[in-house]
Motif scaffolding. Structure first.
Motif, PDB file in Angstrom:
ATOM      1  N   UNK A 155       4.748   2.103  -9.684  1.00 15.41           N
ATOM      2  CA  UNK A 155       5.744   1.387  -8.879  1.00 15.41           C
ATOM      3  C   UNK A 155       6.902   2.236  -8.385  1.00 15.41           C
ATOM      4  N   UNK A 156       6.973   3.480  -8.816  1.00 18.27           N
ATOM      5  CA  UNK A 156       8.168   4.277  -8.502  1.00 18.27           C
ATOM      6  C   UNK A 156       8.287   4.639  -7.024  1.00 18.27           C
ATOM      7  N   UNK A 157       7.155   4.649  -6.310  1.00 17.35           N
ATOM      8  CA  UNK A 157       7.196   5.129  -4.926  1.00 17.35           C
ATOM      9  C   UNK A 157       6.980   4.017  -3.899  1.00 17.35           C
ATOM     10  N   UNK A 158       6.990   2.776  -4.367  1.00 17.28           N
ATOM     11  CA  UNK A 158       6.673   1.674  -3.444  1.00 17.28           C
ATOM     12  C   UNK A 158       7.730   1.466  -2.372  1.00 17.28           C
ATOM     13  N   UNK A 159       8.961   1.898  -2.647  1.00 14.23           N
ATOM     14  CA  UNK A 159      10.012   1.701  -1.628  1.00 14.23           C
ATOM     15  C   UNK A 159      10.144   2.906  -0.701  1.00 14.23           C
ATOM     16  N   UNK A 160       9.390   3.949  -0.966  1.00 14.67           N
ATOM     17  CA  UNK A 160       9.503   5.147  -0.120  1.00 14.67           C
ATOM     18  C   UNK A 160       9.222   4.773   1.330  1.00 14.67           C
ATOM     19  N   UNK A 161      10.091   5.260   2.238  1.00 11.76           N
ATOM     20  CA  UNK A 161       9.878   4.961   3.650  1.00 11.76           C
ATOM     21  C   UNK A 161       8.845   5.945   4.189  1.00 11.76           C
ATOM     22  N   UNK A 162       7.699   5.452   4.597  1.00  7.92           N
ATOM     23  CA  UNK A 162       6.677   6.404   5.050  1.00  7.92           C
ATOM     24  C   UNK A 162       6.497   6.380   6.571  1.00  7.92           C
ATOM     25  N   UNK A 163       7.076   5.387   7.203  1.00  3.54           N
ATOM     26  CA  UNK A 163       7.183   5.376   8.666  1.00  3.54           C
ATOM     27  C   UNK A 163       8.515   4.683   8.942  1.00  3.54           C
ATOM     28  N   UNK A 164       9.075   4.871  10.138  1.00  2.00           N
ATOM     29  CA  UNK A 164      10.389   4.266  10.360  1.00  2.00           C
ATOM     30  C   UNK A 164      10.365   2.772  10.053  1.00  2.00           C
ATOM     31  N   UNK A 165      11.208   2.371   9.109  1.00  2.00           N
ATOM     32  CA  UNK A 165      11.335   0.956   8.761  1.00  2.00           C
ATOM     33  C   UNK A 165      10.181   0.408   7.932  1.00  2.00           C
ATOM     34  N   UNK A 166       9.250   1.269   7.508  1.00  4.96           N
ATOM     35  CA  UNK A 166       8.098   0.744   6.745  1.00  4.96           C
ATOM     36  C   UNK A 166       8.029   1.381   5.357  1.00  4.96           C
ATOM     37  N   UNK A 167       8.037   0.520   4.335  1.00  9.30           N
ATOM     38  CA  UNK A 167       7.923   1.037   2.961  1.00  9.30           C
ATOM     39  C   UNK A 167       6.459   1.349   2.650  1.00  9.30           C
ATOM     40  N   UNK A 168       6.282   2.137   1.607  1.00  6.44           N
ATOM     41  CA  UNK A 168       4.927   2.421   1.095  1.00  6.44           C
ATOM     42  C   UNK A 168       4.209   1.100   0.787  1.00  6.44           C
ATOM     43  N   UNK A 169       4.931   0.150   0.173  1.00  5.96           N
ATOM     44  CA  UNK A 169       4.305  -1.134  -0.184  1.00  5.96           C
ATOM     45  C   UNK A 169       3.774  -1.823   1.072  1.00  5.96           C
ATOM     46  N   UNK A 170       4.602  -1.882   2.116  1.00  7.06           N
ATOM     47  CA  UNK A 170       4.186  -2.564   3.347  1.00  7.06           C
ATOM     48  C   UNK A 170       3.019  -1.824   3.996  1.00  7.06           C
ATOM     49  N   UNK A 171       3.071  -0.483   3.940  1.00  5.58           N
ATOM     50  CA  UNK A 171       1.999   0.299   4.562  1.00  5.58           C
ATOM     51  C   UNK A 171       0.673   0.071   3.833  1.00  5.58           C
ATOM     52  N   UNK A 172       0.733  -0.006   2.512  1.00  3.19           N
ATOM     53  CA  UNK A 172      -0.500  -0.251   1.746  1.00  3.19           C
ATOM     54  C   UNK A 172      -1.067  -1.623   2.091  1.00  3.19           C
ATOM     55  N   UNK A 173      -0.162  -2.583   2.194  1.00  5.77           N
ATOM     56  CA  UNK A 173      -0.613  -3.942   2.514  1.00  5.77           C
ATOM     57  C   UNK A 173      -1.289  -3.960   3.880  1.00  5.77           C
ATOM     58  N   UNK A 174      -0.656  -3.298   4.859  1.00  6.98           N
ATOM     59  CA  UNK A 174      -1.270  -3.368   6.189  1.00  6.98           C
ATOM     60  C   UNK A 174      -2.502  -2.483   6.285  1.00  6.98           C
ATOM     61  N   UNK A 175      -2.675  -1.576   5.330  1.00  8.07           N
ATOM     62  CA  UNK A 175      -3.911  -0.772   5.299  1.00  8.07           C
ATOM     63  C   UNK A 175      -5.061  -1.547   4.644  1.00  8.07           C
ATOM     64  N   UNK A 176      -4.778  -2.758   4.164  1.00  4.67           N
ATOM     65  CA  UNK A 176      -5.867  -3.591   3.634  1.00  4.67           C
ATOM     66  C   UNK A 176      -5.903  -3.723   2.128  1.00  4.67           C
ATOM     67  N   UNK A 177      -4.884  -3.207   1.426  1.00  2.00           N
ATOM     68  CA  UNK A 177      -4.837  -3.402  -0.033  1.00  2.00           C
ATOM     69  C   UNK A 177      -4.467  -4.861  -0.296  1.00  2.00           C
ATOM     70  N   UNK A 178      -5.303  -5.523  -1.095  1.00  3.11           N
ATOM     71  CA  UNK A 178      -5.056  -6.952  -1.345  1.00  3.11           C
ATOM     72  C   UNK A 178      -4.264  -7.188  -2.618  1.00  3.11           C
TER      73      UNK A 178
END
Ligand code: SAM
Ligand code: SF4
Length: 333
Positions: A97-120
């Protein structure tokens, strides 16, 4: 794929790294801290090929783990490819959980990016709500980041978020009720996990082992008798209960004390260095990287998988004075 004992293999846990940004003492004891060289780690392409082969053979669920999977570069691009594989219906990830808030695209967290990549579904490890104890257990002062990471995961809208708590007598016994309240207030599934002798046996002593039965008693003392939910299952071996008068569900994973633990096992593990392991609590592992890199055909690799499943033991060996041969972090919990 079905083994000799009737276990139907539908679930592949894929470790993509042995590296981690934390140092949990039950997972990565100090003397084991060295990483595998990069060329001994399967590339993403190689890993995806093996997932494809497994899917051909009936695997429908994949969980990405490590080490800490979110420390590996371009992990989002990798996981995005997994749901595209025909037959894969469910994709999860396990993280500290330590890196879930990392911003990996402008305005997008790692958590959001994983979700939109299809992680359920996402499993986040959290052994305590106490910042100092967290630092003692994990060797790092990342408690605040993890709590923020859990909020980021909630915001990202995963189908399921689970919190995993390893039980440690004398360390986090007084955290079980606060963790239950924490999970309940956020509508998350909390699971208590018995410590297993992976990595090293030293971390597991009679003094620090806390069986799930004791944890259950602690919870029942505070909330009343738990209501069994035998029909509720996720992909793993947890048994689930409902807390009386609440919607909340909690789970117990008792590899050491539950003698029926292995009966419904549906799992196979792929380590980051290309070994197939039919069981977490067994020395058996089979090097599929070698034939893969020597140019094996899909058909040959399929036969390799079938051979491994055929060697899957009836049950794990943890209760037989098991001496671990490989650190947990390099197997993929
Ligand atoms: N780094 C990620 C994490 O911590 O969730 C994923 C990998 S970690 C090896 C997966 C899970 O294994 C975690 O929930 C961790 O608590 C658990 N684990 C590690 N060592 C363990 C042990 N000796 N006994 C029981 N569970 C263990
Ligand atoms: Fe890292 Fe997870 Fe192991 Fe902790 S349990 S050392 S976070 S891999």
């Amino acid at each position: 794929m079905e083994d000799r004992y009737g276990h139907r293999i539908s679930y592949l846990r894929v470790s993509i790294t042995d590296r981690c940004n934390e140092r949990c003492n039950y997972c990565m004891p100090r003397e084991l801290q060295e990483w595998l060289p990069r060329d001994e780690i399967l590339s993403y392409e190689e890993t995806l090929r093996l997932i494809r082969i497994a899917a051909d053979l009936g695997v429908t669920k994949v969980r990405v783990t490590g080490g800490e999977p979110l420390t590996r570069r371009n992990v989002v691009d990798f996981v995005r490819e997994i749901p595209k594989i025909p037959g894969i219906a469910s994709l999860g990830i396990s993280t500290n959980g330590t890196l879930l808030t990392r911003e990996i695209a402008p305005g997008q967290t790692m958590a959001a990016a994983l979700r939109s990549a299809g992680v359920q579904s996402i499993n986040v490890s959290l052994d305590t709500l106490d910042q100092h104890l967290y630092a003692q257990i994990t060797g790092r002062d990342f408690h605040a980041q993890v709590l923020e990471g859990i909020e980021a995961a909630i915001q990202a809208g995963f189908d399921q978020i689970k919190l995993n708590t390893v039980l440690m007598r004398g360390r986090n016994d007084d955290q079980l009720v606060p963790l239950t309240e924490f999970a309940g207030s956020r509508n998350l599934i909390l699971r208590f996990i018995e410590m297993m002798p992976v990595s090293t046996t030293e971390v597991l002593s009679d003094e620090n082992f806390l069986p799930i039965a004791d944890a259950k008693r602690t919870i029942e003392k505070r909330f009343g008798d738990l209501i069994p939910e035998p029909s509720f299952r996720t992909n793993g071996p947890a048994t689930y209960y409902q807390i009386p008068g609440r919607e909340q569900r909690i789970g117990f994973i008792g590899a050491m004390t539950n003698l029926h633990f292995c009966e419904s096992c549906n799992k196979l593990r792929l380590t980051c260095d290309g070994k197939l392991r039919p069981c977490l609590g067994s020395y058996l592992e089979f090097d599929i990287m070698k034939p893969l890199r020597a140019g094996a055909s899909d058909d040959e690799l399929r036969r390799f998988f079938i051979g491994v499943v055929d060697r899957k033991p009836e049950q794990h060996d943890f209760r037989n004075n098991y001496q671990p041969d490989r650190k947990m972090i390099a197997i993929g919990g």
